[in-house]
Design a protein around this motif. Structure first.
Motif, PDB file in Angstrom:
ATOM      1  N   ILE A   1       0.857  -1.183   0.000  1.00 38.94           N
ATOM      2  CA  ILE A   1       0.000   0.000   0.000  1.00 38.94           C
ATOM      3  C   ILE A   1       0.893   1.232   0.000  1.00 38.94           C
ATOM      4  CG2 ILE A   1      -1.767   1.281   1.258  1.00 38.94           C
ATOM      5  CD1 ILE A   1      -2.522  -1.416   2.571  1.00 38.94           C
ATOM      6  N   LYS A   2       0.628   2.158  -0.920  1.00 40.03           N
ATOM      7  CA  LYS A   2       1.434   3.362  -1.050  1.00 40.03           C
ATOM      8  C   LYS A   2       0.611   4.602  -0.691  1.00 40.03           C
ATOM      9  CE  LYS A   2       2.062   2.813  -5.409  1.00 40.03           C
ATOM     10  NZ  LYS A   2       2.538   3.055  -6.792  1.00 40.03           N
ATOM     11  N   ALA A   3       1.286   5.610  -0.188  1.00 40.48           N
ATOM     12  CA  ALA A   3       0.631   6.907   0.007  1.00 40.48           C
ATOM     13  C   ALA A   3       0.284   7.484  -1.357  1.00 40.48           C
ATOM     14  CB  ALA A   3       1.543   7.857   0.766  1.00 40.48           C
ATOM     15  N   ALA A   4      -0.980   7.828  -1.557  1.00 37.37           N
ATOM     16  CA  ALA A   4      -1.431   8.328  -2.857  1.00 37.37           C
ATOM     17  C   ALA A   4      -1.020   9.777  -3.102  1.00 37.37           C
ATOM     18  CB  ALA A   4      -2.949   8.195  -2.967  1.00 37.37           C
ATOM     19  N   GLU A   5      -0.631  10.470  -2.062  1.00 37.52           N
ATOM     20  CA  GLU A   5      -0.169  11.854  -2.169  1.00 37.52           C
ATOM     21  C   GLU A   5       0.590  12.188  -0.891  1.00 37.52           C
ATOM     22  OE1 GLU A   5       1.159  14.608  -3.273  1.00 37.52           O
ATOM     23  OE2 GLU A   5      -0.456  14.723  -4.761  1.00 37.52           O
ATOM     24  N   SER A   6       1.496  13.133  -0.972  1.00 36.86           N
ATOM     25  CA  SER A   6       2.210  13.574   0.225  1.00 36.86           C
ATOM     26  C   SER A   6       1.220  14.143   1.235  1.00 36.86           C
ATOM     27  CB  SER A   6       3.249  14.631  -0.136  1.00 36.86           C
ATOM     28  OG  SER A   6       4.214  14.122  -1.033  1.00 36.86           O
ATOM     29  N   GLY A   7       1.443  13.857   2.492  1.00 32.27           N
ATOM     30  CA  GLY A   7       0.534  14.364   3.511  1.00 32.27           C
ATOM     31  C   GLY A   7       1.065  14.140   4.901  1.00 32.27           C
ATOM     32  N   TYR A   8       0.414  14.772   5.864  1.00 32.69           N
ATOM     33  CA  TYR A   8       0.771  14.619   7.263  1.00 32.69           C
ATOM     34  C   TYR A   8      -0.024  13.462   7.871  1.00 32.69           C
ATOM     35  CZ  TYR A   8       3.215  19.073   7.070  1.00 32.69           C
ATOM     36  OH  TYR A   8       4.088  20.088   6.750  1.00 32.69           O
ATOM     37  N   ILE A   9       0.596  12.728   8.769  1.00 26.33           N
ATOM     38  CA  ILE A   9      -0.093  11.628   9.443  1.00 26.33           C
ATOM     39  C   ILE A   9      -1.100  12.228  10.430  1.00 26.33           C
ATOM     40  CG2 ILE A   9       0.138   9.589  10.894  1.00 26.33           C
ATOM     41  CD1 ILE A   9       3.058   9.410   9.931  1.00 26.33           C
ATOM     42  N   LEU A  10      -2.364  11.998  10.156  1.00 26.88           N
ATOM     43  CA  LEU A  10      -3.405  12.481  11.063  1.00 26.88           C
ATOM     44  C   LEU A  10      -3.701  11.452  12.144  1.00 26.88           C
ATOM     45  CD1 LEU A  10      -5.506  14.689  11.686  1.00 26.88           C
ATOM     46  CD2 LEU A  10      -7.102  13.442  10.219  1.00 26.88           C
ATOM     47  N   ALA A  11      -3.725  10.162  11.749  1.00 26.92           N
ATOM     48  CA  ALA A  11      -4.041   9.107  12.713  1.00 26.92           C
ATOM     49  C   ALA A  11      -3.531   7.771  12.211  1.00 26.92           C
ATOM     50  CB  ALA A  11      -5.538   9.033  12.964  1.00 26.92           C
ATOM     51  N   ILE A  12      -3.168   6.928  13.161  1.00 27.33           N
ATOM     52  CA  ILE A  12      -2.898   5.518  12.897  1.00 27.33           C
ATOM     53  C   ILE A  12      -3.904   4.746  13.737  1.00 27.33           C
ATOM     54  CG2 ILE A  12      -1.227   3.647  13.043  1.00 27.33           C
ATOM     55  CD1 ILE A  12       0.986   5.773  12.849  1.00 27.33           C
ATOM     56  N   ILE A  13      -4.831   4.077  13.095  1.00 23.67           N
ATOM     57  CA  ILE A  13      -5.959   3.448  13.775  1.00 23.67           C
ATOM     58  C   ILE A  13      -5.667   1.974  14.011  1.00 23.67           C
ATOM     59  CG2 ILE A  13      -8.414   2.873  13.606  1.00 23.67           C
ATOM     60  CD1 ILE A  13      -8.740   5.286  11.776  1.00 23.67           C
ATOM     61  N   SER A  14      -5.886   1.527  15.237  1.00 22.75           N
ATOM     62  CA  SER A  14      -5.822   0.110  15.527  1.00 22.75           C
ATOM     63  C   SER A  14      -7.144  -0.533  15.152  1.00 22.75           C
ATOM     64  CB  SER A  14      -5.527  -0.122  17.014  1.00 22.75           C
ATOM     65  OG  SER A  14      -4.293   0.457  17.363  1.00 22.75           O
ATOM     66  N   GLU A  15      -7.185  -1.835  15.163  1.00 22.87           N
ATOM     67  CA  GLU A  15      -8.389  -2.544  14.723  1.00 22.87           C
ATOM     68  C   GLU A  15      -9.605  -2.131  15.546  1.00 22.87           C
ATOM     69  OE1 GLU A  15      -8.187  -6.734  14.078  1.00 22.87           O
ATOM     70  OE2 GLU A  15      -6.039  -6.682  13.753  1.00 22.87           O
ATOM     71  N   ASN A  16     -10.679  -1.748  14.802  1.00 26.31           N
ATOM     72  CA  ASN A  16     -12.015  -1.557  15.378  1.00 26.31           C
ATOM     73  C   ASN A  16     -12.118  -0.472  16.450  1.00 26.31           C
ATOM     74  OD1 ASN A  16     -12.955  -3.736  13.783  1.00 26.31           O
ATOM     75  ND2 ASN A  16     -12.253  -5.176  15.346  1.00 26.31           N
ATOM     76  N   ASN A  17     -11.260   0.557  16.372  1.00 20.40           N
ATOM     77  CA  ASN A  17     -11.400   1.621  17.361  1.00 20.40           C
ATOM     78  C   ASN A  17     -11.894   2.925  16.748  1.00 20.40           C
ATOM     79  OD1 ASN A  17      -9.205   2.619  15.983  1.00 20.40           O
ATOM     80  ND2 ASN A  17      -7.943   2.995  17.808  1.00 20.40           N
ATOM     81  N   ASP A  18     -12.426   2.853  15.520  1.00 20.23           N
ATOM     82  CA  ASP A  18     -12.874   4.065  14.831  1.00 20.23           C
ATOM     83  C   ASP A  18     -14.386   4.165  14.893  1.00 20.23           C
ATOM     84  OD1 ASP A  18     -12.808   6.312  13.005  1.00 20.23           O
ATOM     85  OD2 ASP A  18     -13.633   4.893  11.566  1.00 20.23           O
ATOM     86  N   ASP A  19     -14.923   5.366  15.102  1.00 26.27           N
ATOM     87  CA  ASP A  19     -16.371   5.519  15.236  1.00 26.27           C
ATOM     88  C   ASP A  19     -16.900   6.694  14.425  1.00 26.27           C
ATOM     89  OD1 ASP A  19     -15.333   7.629  16.610  1.00 26.27           O
ATOM     90  OD2 ASP A  19     -16.405   7.237  18.495  1.00 26.27           O
ATOM     91  N   SER A  20     -16.254   7.008  13.293  1.00 25.60           N
ATOM     92  CA  SER A  20     -16.689   8.159  12.496  1.00 25.60           C
ATOM     93  C   SER A  20     -17.787   7.773  11.518  1.00 25.60           C
ATOM     94  CB  SER A  20     -15.495   8.751  11.732  1.00 25.60           C
ATOM     95  OG  SER A  20     -14.897   7.772  10.932  1.00 25.60           O
ATOM     96  N   ASP A  21     -18.455   8.779  10.939  1.00 22.96           N
ATOM     97  CA  ASP A  21     -19.617   8.534  10.098  1.00 22.96           C
ATOM     98  C   ASP A  21     -19.298   7.727   8.847  1.00 22.96           C
ATOM     99  OD1 ASP A  21     -21.262   9.867  11.805  1.00 22.96           O
ATOM    100  OD2 ASP A  21     -21.131  11.781  10.748  1.00 22.96           O
ATOM    101  N   PHE A  22     -18.175   8.054   8.175  1.00 24.42           N
ATOM    102  CA  PHE A  22     -17.916   7.452   6.879  1.00 24.42           C
ATOM    103  C   PHE A  22     -17.214   6.106   6.977  1.00 24.42           C
ATOM    104  CE2 PHE A  22     -18.500  11.813   5.285  1.00 24.42           C
ATOM    105  CZ  PHE A  22     -19.455  11.534   4.331  1.00 24.42           C
ATOM    106  N   PHE A  23     -16.556   5.812   8.090  1.00 23.76           N
ATOM    107  CA  PHE A  23     -15.906   4.516   8.212  1.00 23.76           C
ATOM    108  C   PHE A  23     -16.133   3.950   9.621  1.00 23.76           C
ATOM    109  CE2 PHE A  23     -12.603   7.504   9.489  1.00 23.76           C
ATOM    110  CZ  PHE A  23     -12.517   8.392   8.433  1.00 23.76           C
ATOM    111  N   PRO A  24     -17.347   3.435   9.880  1.00 18.63           N
ATOM    112  CA  PRO A  24     -17.725   3.004  11.230  1.00 18.63           C
ATOM    113  C   PRO A  24     -17.183   1.628  11.608  1.00 18.63           C
ATOM    114  CG  PRO A  24     -19.562   2.688   9.752  1.00 18.63           C
ATOM    115  CD  PRO A  24     -18.462   3.318   8.942  1.00 18.63           C
ATOM    116  N   SER A  25     -16.025   1.574  12.311  1.00 22.43           N
ATOM    117  CA  SER A  25     -15.492   0.339  12.879  1.00 22.43           C
ATOM    118  C   SER A  25     -15.311  -0.755  11.847  1.00 22.43           C
ATOM    119  CB  SER A  25     -16.407  -0.142  14.011  1.00 22.43           C
ATOM    120  OG  SER A  25     -16.529   0.852  14.991  1.00 22.43           O
ATOM    121  N   THR A  26     -14.884  -0.409  10.630  1.00 22.69           N
ATOM    122  CA  THR A  26     -14.755  -1.408   9.578  1.00 22.69           C
ATOM    123  C   THR A  26     -13.376  -1.450   8.962  1.00 22.69           C
ATOM    124  OG1 THR A  26     -15.455   0.150   7.870  1.00 22.69           O
ATOM    125  CG2 THR A  26     -17.175  -1.143   8.936  1.00 22.69           C
TER     126      THR A  26
END
Length: 287
Positions: free
Chosen positions: A56-81
């Motif tokens: 997996i490659k970074a599609a564009e240069s950017g700053y690291i906003l988050a590194i998510i561990s398994e199943n700890n995300d609860d946002s609208d567009f990507f709910p724990s998946t």
């Protein structure tokens, strides 16, 4: 606001071609397991999912906003998946999201590393997400200002081929939610109807439209996914929710139209991201 947003995107494309590169190698029509906008787990998917394991490659240069561990995300567009995932922040209020990463292969372990260069290896695909033990990258681009997900295919260089369009299995639904096979049912009472096609299990058209006697009455676009009253929606002449787009697991909305009395030609069109189009016309009678 929305028109201004698309104008800005158009200007970006004109001056810099495409804002993002592909996050995987060797793209062709067999590279996908699920398109953006597909029916996945009774939601309209905001991800573009790839079919082959690999780097997996970074599609564009950017700053690291988050590194998510398994199943700890609860946002609208990507709910724990997403399983193990990396989120990068870019200019123009855009985020790129890389999900289903094999945790042991992850090359990043500290958000303080800050900048990641375009093309940098983030890790390998794994089985950390919800994809039935498949090693597929789940890739998203989110516009935080507009609170929408952008179809990654819009922002990346065009692939040479895409999955062929299949405009088949056409059904019309009336206000009572009765479905009629248009190939055998040629007469309808006047009123508002929705027109559906047989759903492709992987591909989703980039645009679909419904016309009567050559006049386009509705056009659905899969360039972005937005939210309306906390429900994920596809935009046409109005906002369509999951239940509108996918009333059954086998059907996919083309659009809706008000049918007035008379003999009419109902025109159906779908387009892919490469500009290919498929058309069907049906002559029907409306009482």
């Amino acid at each position: 606001m929305k028109k201004t947003f698309y104008l800005i995107l158009s200007l970006i494309f004109t001056t810099s071609l495409f804002a993002f590169d592909w996050p995987v190698n060797n793209i062709n029509e067999d590279s996908y397991s699920s398109y953006f906008g597909q029916n996945r787990g009774k939601i309209i998917s905001s991800s573009l999912c790839f079919s082959e394991p690999g780097e997996i490659k970074a599609a564009e240069s950017g700053y690291i906003l988050a590194i998510i561990s398994e199943n700890n995300d609860d946002s609208d567009f990507f709910p724990s998946t997403l399983g193990t995932a990396v989120i990068l922040s870019h200019g123009d209020n855009l985020l790129s999201v890389y999900g289903n990463i094999d945790n042991e292969s992850l090359t990043l372990n500290d958000v303080n590393e800050k900048m990641v260069d375009s093309g940098a290896i983030l890790g390998n695909t794994g089985n950390s997400g919800w994809q039935d033990e498949k090693s597929h990258l789940e890739f998203q681009i989110i516009d935080t200002k507009e609170k929408s997900a952008i179809n990654p295919m819009v922002l990346m260089p065009r692939a040479e081929k895409s999955i062929p369009l299949t405009l088949t299995g056409i059904y019309i639904e009336n206000k009572n939610h009765d479905f009629f096979d248009i190939n055998t049912h040629k007469t309808y009472p006047s009123g508002l109807y929705r027109i559906y096609q047989k759903r492709n299990a992987i591909a989703v058209p980039y645009k679909t439209s419904v016309s009567i006697n050559g006049l386009v009455l509705d056009q659905l676009s899969y360039d972005t996914i937005t939210t309306e009253n906390k429900l994920i929606c596809i935009s046409g002449k109005k906002k369509y929710t999951y239940n509108d787009i996918y009333p059954t697991k086998d059907l996919h909305l083309i659009g809706e139209a008000m049918l007035a009395p008379g003999k009419i030609t109902l025109g159906l069109t779908e387009n892919d991201i490469l500009g290919n189009a498929k058309h069907l016309n049906y002559n029907i009678t409306v009482r």
